[in-house]
Scaffold this active site. Structure first.
Site, PDB file in Angstrom:
ATOM      1  N   ARG A  57       0.830  -1.219   0.000  1.00  0.00           N
ATOM      2  CA  ARG A  57       0.000   0.000   0.000  1.00  0.00           C
ATOM      3  C   ARG A  57       0.863   1.267   0.000  1.00  0.00           C
ATOM      4  O   ARG A  57       0.423   2.333  -0.435  1.00  0.00           O
ATOM      5  CB  ARG A  57      -0.969  -0.017   1.193  1.00  0.00           C
ATOM      6  CG  ARG A  57      -1.875   1.186   1.221  1.00  0.00           C
ATOM      7  CD  ARG A  57      -3.142   1.036   2.049  1.00  0.00           C
ATOM      8  NE  ARG A  57      -2.998   0.267   3.256  1.00  0.00           N
ATOM      9  CZ  ARG A  57      -2.324   0.623   4.332  1.00  0.00           C
ATOM     10  NH1 ARG A  57      -1.677   1.795   4.347  1.00  0.00           N
ATOM     11  NH2 ARG A  57      -2.259  -0.146   5.386  1.00  0.00           N
ATOM     12  N   TYR A 110     -15.635  15.052 -16.853  1.00  0.00           N
ATOM     13  CA  TYR A 110     -16.125  13.670 -16.814  1.00  0.00           C
ATOM     14  C   TYR A 110     -17.187  13.560 -15.704  1.00  0.00           C
ATOM     15  O   TYR A 110     -17.002  14.116 -14.619  1.00  0.00           O
ATOM     16  CB  TYR A 110     -14.903  12.805 -16.513  1.00  0.00           C
ATOM     17  CG  TYR A 110     -15.117  11.335 -16.460  1.00  0.00           C
ATOM     18  CD1 TYR A 110     -15.380  10.610 -17.608  1.00  0.00           C
ATOM     19  CD2 TYR A 110     -15.008  10.649 -15.247  1.00  0.00           C
ATOM     20  CE1 TYR A 110     -15.539   9.236 -17.549  1.00  0.00           C
ATOM     21  CE2 TYR A 110     -15.163   9.279 -15.186  1.00  0.00           C
ATOM     22  CZ  TYR A 110     -15.433   8.578 -16.348  1.00  0.00           C
ATOM     23  OH  TYR A 110     -15.589   7.226 -16.280  1.00  0.00           O
ATOM     24  N   ASP A 182      -6.990  17.341 -16.354  1.00  0.00           N
ATOM     25  CA  ASP A 182      -7.256  15.931 -16.642  1.00  0.00           C
ATOM     26  C   ASP A 182      -6.908  15.726 -18.122  1.00  0.00           C
ATOM     27  O   ASP A 182      -7.588  16.215 -19.020  1.00  0.00           O
ATOM     28  CB  ASP A 182      -8.725  15.610 -16.356  1.00  0.00           C
ATOM     29  CG  ASP A 182      -9.084  14.148 -16.653  1.00  0.00           C
ATOM     30  OD1 ASP A 182      -8.358  13.496 -17.422  1.00  0.00           O
ATOM     31  OD2 ASP A 182     -10.104  13.680 -16.118  1.00  0.00           O
ATOM     32  N   LYS A 207      -7.555   4.178 -19.973  1.00  0.00           N
ATOM     33  CA  LYS A 207      -8.046   4.430 -21.326  1.00  0.00           C
ATOM     34  C   LYS A 207      -6.900   4.274 -22.335  1.00  0.00           C
ATOM     35  O   LYS A 207      -6.298   3.230 -22.401  1.00  0.00           O
ATOM     36  CB  LYS A 207      -8.669   5.832 -21.385  1.00  0.00           C
ATOM     37  CG  LYS A 207      -9.627   6.141 -20.224  1.00  0.00           C
ATOM     38  CD  LYS A 207     -10.951   5.440 -20.336  1.00  0.00           C
ATOM     39  CE  LYS A 207     -11.824   5.590 -19.107  1.00  0.00           C
ATOM     40  NZ  LYS A 207     -12.145   6.942 -18.720  1.00  0.00           N
TER      41      LYS A 207
END
Ligand SMILES: *Cc1c(COP(=O)(O)O)cnc(C)c1O
Length: 394
Positions: A57, A110, A182, A207
């Site tokens: 983590r 988005y 972004d 993406k």
């Protein structure tokens, strides 16, 4: 050979070979924890005094391999990989704002980003105003002394407006607010927002950067280190926003072909846009690469090497025409995402923008007859054949 009973044999510790040569392809490090030599060493590793790994983590080699490439792409020393594009944005929100702060965000972000920065942030006491960020004057008017972040997308979905990153950065030069971009639709292959004045850039590597629709990873990169940036790592560990080794490995592999894929897909999008412009059943084509696009000049300054793999068309007609196009045999598959090796289409009104009212969609220029096309890396001829198969059913 060992004569220990089976119960006492630990294959992990006994049999892991220590290679004497370096693997050319980075192995996938599927280990949640690393064995430390001494408590003193563990302490120094955990405080960051020594480089190395203790617990997944807090960091792992596959994230570091991926981030090494992203730092080079964005020409900065400061970048991290998170579990998704949304956790990248969440890490920025949690690290850079606190109760009482304010944000100016593009009304065309988005859908999930609007939800996170709008409603979820409000629960944390961070307010925001939605602004048409293509209008610099509207951004200026939205700024308050407590504004900490201005958030835009390089290429907005689905109407593909381009952000004037340099203009926004200039506007914010006299204000403490940071410019967050972004860059998912553009990818670092076409745009490096930090070089144009953005303070922070984030991407959904799920993406086009990965490009194979099989992994979820987010990237955050910063122009400056220290200060609030230090908190990004802390927030990622505390909120559990860390990436997975396997997904980082897949994205690192995808990134090695990103430039080729983005170039080809952008060429296909350009060809598809020019073809669709000629079709009587198509009312409108939105693509910043078209020379008559109102933002073409800005797009040419902001992007280099292509205008992106996504274009949007509005069919002559309504929802029925969109349904017929999508249902046509031979038309591209209806997959509400983007950045695949194959060409796919999406229907914004029923997928990405379904949460908005008809009126809100109209304000953003999104109609029921609108179809977003994410170009893949097939031949341009095949892409056009597929679009033609859809149009022939109208
Ligand atoms: C997909 C996407 C996101 C969210 O990324 P995930 O990896 O799906 O969490 C954020 N911004 C844009 C522009 C996107 O397309």
């Amino acid at each position: 050979m060992t004569d220990r009973p089976a119960d006492d044999i630990c294959p992990k510790r006994d049999e892991t070979p220590v290679p004497t040569t370096i693997p050319f392809s980075t192995p996938i490090y599927l280990t949640s924890v690393w064995e430390c030599e001494t408590p003193h060493q563990a302490e120094r590793l955990l405080t960051g005094e020594l480089p190395g790994y203790v617990y997944q983590r807090d960091g792992h080699p596959n994230a570091d391999t991926l981030v090494h490439t992203c730092r080079a792409l964005h020409r900065t020393e400061h970048a991290v990989a998170t579990s998704s594009g949304m956790s990248a944005l969440a890490a920025i929100l949690l690290a850079y704002t606190q109760h009482g702060d304010h944000m100016v965000i593009s009304s065309r972000l988005y859908g999930k980003s609007l939800y996170l920065l709008g409603r979820e942030a409000q629960r944390l006491g961070v307010s925001c105003d939605l602004v048409d960020t293509t209008c610099l004057e509207a951004v200026r008017e939205g700024l308050r002394p407590e504004t900490k972040l201005v958030v835009v997308e390089t290429i907005a979905n689905p109407t593909l407006e381009i952000a004037d990153i340099a203009g926004l950065s200039n506007l914010l030069s006299s204000h403490a607010a940071r410019l967050v971009v972004d860059n998912t639709f553009a990818t670092p292959a076409l745009c490096q927002p930090l070089s144009q004045g953005a303070d922070l850039v984030m991407e959904s590597a799920s993406k086009m950067m990965n490009g194979h629709s099989d992994a979820m990873v987010g990237i955050v990169a910063s122009r400056e280190g220290g200060g609030d940036w230090e908190r990004v790592g802390q927030v990622m560990s505390a909120y559990g926003l860390t990436s997975s080794p396997f997904d980082c490995w897949l994205v690192a592999r995808g990134l090695s072909t990103m430039h080729l894929r983005v170039r080809r897909a952008s060429e296909n999008a350009q060809a598809a846009a020019e073809y669709l412009q000629q079709q009587p059943r198509v009312k409108r084509v939105l693509y910043p690469g078209l020379s008559d696009d109102p933002q073409h000049a800005l797009a040419a300054r902001t992007l280099s090497g292509g205008f992106g793999s996504v274009l949007t068309m509005e069919l002559a007609g309504s929802r029925a025409e969109a349904d017929r196009f999508i249902g046509a045999a031979g038309a591209p598959p209806f997959c509400p995402s983007l950045g695949e090796t194959a060409t796919t289409v999406s229907h914004p009104a029923t997928t990405s923008h379904r949460g908005l009212s008809v009126e809100e969609r109209r304000e953003l220029g999104i109609s029921d007859a609108m179809i977003r096309i994410s170009c893949g890396i097939e031949s341009a001829g095949h892409v056009i054949e597929m679009l033609d198969a859809g149009l022939s059913q109208l």
